[in-house]
Design a protein around this motif. Structure first.
Motif, PDB file in Angstrom:
ATOM      1  N   LEU A  56       0.788  -1.235   0.000  1.00 55.01           N
ATOM      2  CA  LEU A  56       0.000   0.000   0.000  1.00 55.01           C
ATOM      3  C   LEU A  56       0.819   1.284   0.000  1.00 55.01           C
ATOM      4  CD1 LEU A  56      -2.837  -1.004   2.490  1.00 55.01           C
ATOM      5  CD2 LEU A  56      -2.760  -1.355   0.048  1.00 55.01           C
ATOM      6  N   SER A 366      -5.047  -7.471   2.075  1.00 54.10           N
ATOM      7  CA  SER A 366      -4.391  -6.263   1.555  1.00 54.10           C
ATOM      8  C   SER A 366      -4.198  -6.285   0.041  1.00 54.10           C
ATOM      9  CB  SER A 366      -3.065  -5.989   2.248  1.00 54.10           C
ATOM     10  OG  SER A 366      -2.746  -6.967   3.174  1.00 54.10           O
ATOM     11  N   ALA A 370      -5.514  -3.253  -2.211  1.00 55.61           N
ATOM     12  CA  ALA A 370      -4.666  -2.462  -3.115  1.00 55.61           C
ATOM     13  C   ALA A 370      -5.353  -2.289  -4.475  1.00 55.61           C
ATOM     14  CB  ALA A 370      -3.312  -3.137  -3.278  1.00 55.61           C
TER      15      ALA A 370
END
Ligand code: SAH
Length: 411
Positions: A56, A366, A370
């Motif tokens: 990120l 995650s 993203a």
């Protein structure tokens, strides 16, 4: 009193030491449930923070991960599968990694201890009640899974017995025997799953004892949780996660808010305490029934819940209300908390057309986070806060909360 205090102080000290030294689970290689078992907790946190940062970084600064002070026995939901070995011995635990072989598990470092004990004691009851574990290959036998849910704040306990065909022999005596061993059990539910599927729960349900749900408390609110409804597995960390989401939402009491993937309405109802109106969307009908009940029980009358897929309900809702100019068309904040696969593009697309000032994205993966941030960034949003929260200590999973703000298009 003095002795109690001394004991509590000693327990705390031992817990701190355990956390520092790190216990290693003897099953972890076979079970695969906690990939980070044996790695000191501080190091686990760093690993997670690093991974989130790697994925990120391009969107903004990642703030320090929120860890847990005693990262053991936190799981409030315990699931076990039952099987019979060739020699007749009944075992229960979890599937071996990437297979359908059952690992017999006597204790687990993540699960609420009382729940593990209930699962082991059910195993002991099977023989005297002549209940056989279900065999996936032959289709013979009855008991498939047991799910135990423990409400951290109230102590209520739900046991869900998942069986392959609709009749549990001497069910009343079975429940009686189980409750004699575990009087803390407040409800027992029978779930019938006759399908050849990897899904744990079937559609049909029968309450054998108690209310059919448990009630837990989070941040001073009470929530009813039914067997089929989603509920966060780590209650202490959930309070930290929700507090962050609430902070990012930046509410003053005047805002119109959507909470997509709302489950039993936990986030929705916290937001509602500081908003003008909250709309929640969730795919599981039983969870929406819980959410509506939860709104009532917490004296919140400005929350509206819809059953369905976020990517279908939201565009339809916008379409239907275009003419009447409903305030829900122009929310101040949209919160999303999707499962691992993230948001459907149709959902993101509709969110962008509704142009909320802020989007709060709560994510348990995650990588899909993203992907979705990229879409939102390309469509006028800027990521302004990112913070991981460790909900799944000793596993490699990590939860992340992000705040996105609309960019001023006039500049
Ligand atoms: N915010 C809630 C639930 C988060 S888990 C909480 O903190 O408790 C994600 C939820 O999304 C689950 O309840 C799941 O049933 C639901 N869900 C999964 N796919 C969905 C979809 N396409 N549309 C709406 N809800 C969905």
């Amino acid at each position: 009193k003095m002795a109690e205090k001394k004991q509590a102080g000693y327990n705390k000290k031992m817990q701190r030491q355990e956390t520092r030294e790190c216990q290693e689970c003897s099953y972890h290689k076979k079970c695969g449930g906690c990939e980070y078992s044996g790695i000191p907790y501080e190091e686990q946190l760093q690993k997670k923070e690093k991974r989130v940062t790697r994925l990120l970084r391009e969107f903004g600064k990642v703030e320090p991960i929120v860890g847990m002070s005693y990262p053991y026995y936190y799981r409030n939901k315990v699931h076990a599968v039952y099987a019979q070995k060739k020699n007749g011995q009944v075992i229960c635990g979890t599937y071996e990694k990437d297979s359908h072989r059952v690992v017999d598990i006597e204790s687990c470092l993540l699960e609420d201890k009382q729940s593990t004990a209930i699962i082991r004691d059910i195993r002991g009851l099977l023989r005297s009640f002549k209940i056989k574990p279900y065999n996936e290959d032959t289709g013979y036998g009855l008991l498939r899974h047991v799910l135990v849910r423990h409400a951290h704040a109230t102590g209520e306990v739900m046991v869900v017995l998942v069986i392959a065909s609709p009749i549990l022999p001497s069910k009343n005596n079975f429940v009686k025997a189980l409750r004699q061993m575990h009087p803390e059990i407040t409800t027992v539910v029978l779930n019938i799953n006759g399908r050849n599927t990897s899904m744990v729960l079937g559609d049909q349900e029968k309450v054998l004892y108690g209310k059919g749900y448990i009630v837990d408390e989070l941040l001073g609110m009470r929530f009813r949780i039914s067997a089929k409804s989603f509920y966060q597995v780590n209650p202490l960390q959930t309070e930290k996660l929700y507090s962050l989401a609430l902070e990012y939402a930046g509410l003053t009491g005047q805002e119109v808010v959507w909470d997509l993937y709302c489950g039993i309405g936990t986030i929705s109802l916290f937001l509602a305490q500081a908003a003008k109106h909250v709309y929640g969307v969730e795919i599981v009908p039983e969870a929406i029934a819980d959410a509506r009940e939860n709104a009532k029980n917490n004296q919140i009358d400005h929350a509206t819940f819809y059953v369905g897929k976020a990517e279908e309900v939201l565009p339809q809702w916008v379409d239907e209300h275009k003419k009447d100019g409903d305030e829900g068309l122009h929310p101040d904040v949209i919160v999303v908390d999707p499962p691992r696969k993230g948001c459907d593009e149709k959902c993101l697309e509709t969110m962008v057309t509704m142009a909320p000032e802020r989007i709060v994205y709560v994510s348990c993966d995650s990588a899909t986070l993203a992907r979705d941030l990229k879409y939102l960034q390309a469509n006028g949003y800027e990521v302004t806060r990112v913070r991981p929260v460790d909900q799944f200590c000793h596993s490699m999973h990590v939860e992340t909360v992000c705040l996105l703000s609309i960019q001023n298009k006039m500049i």
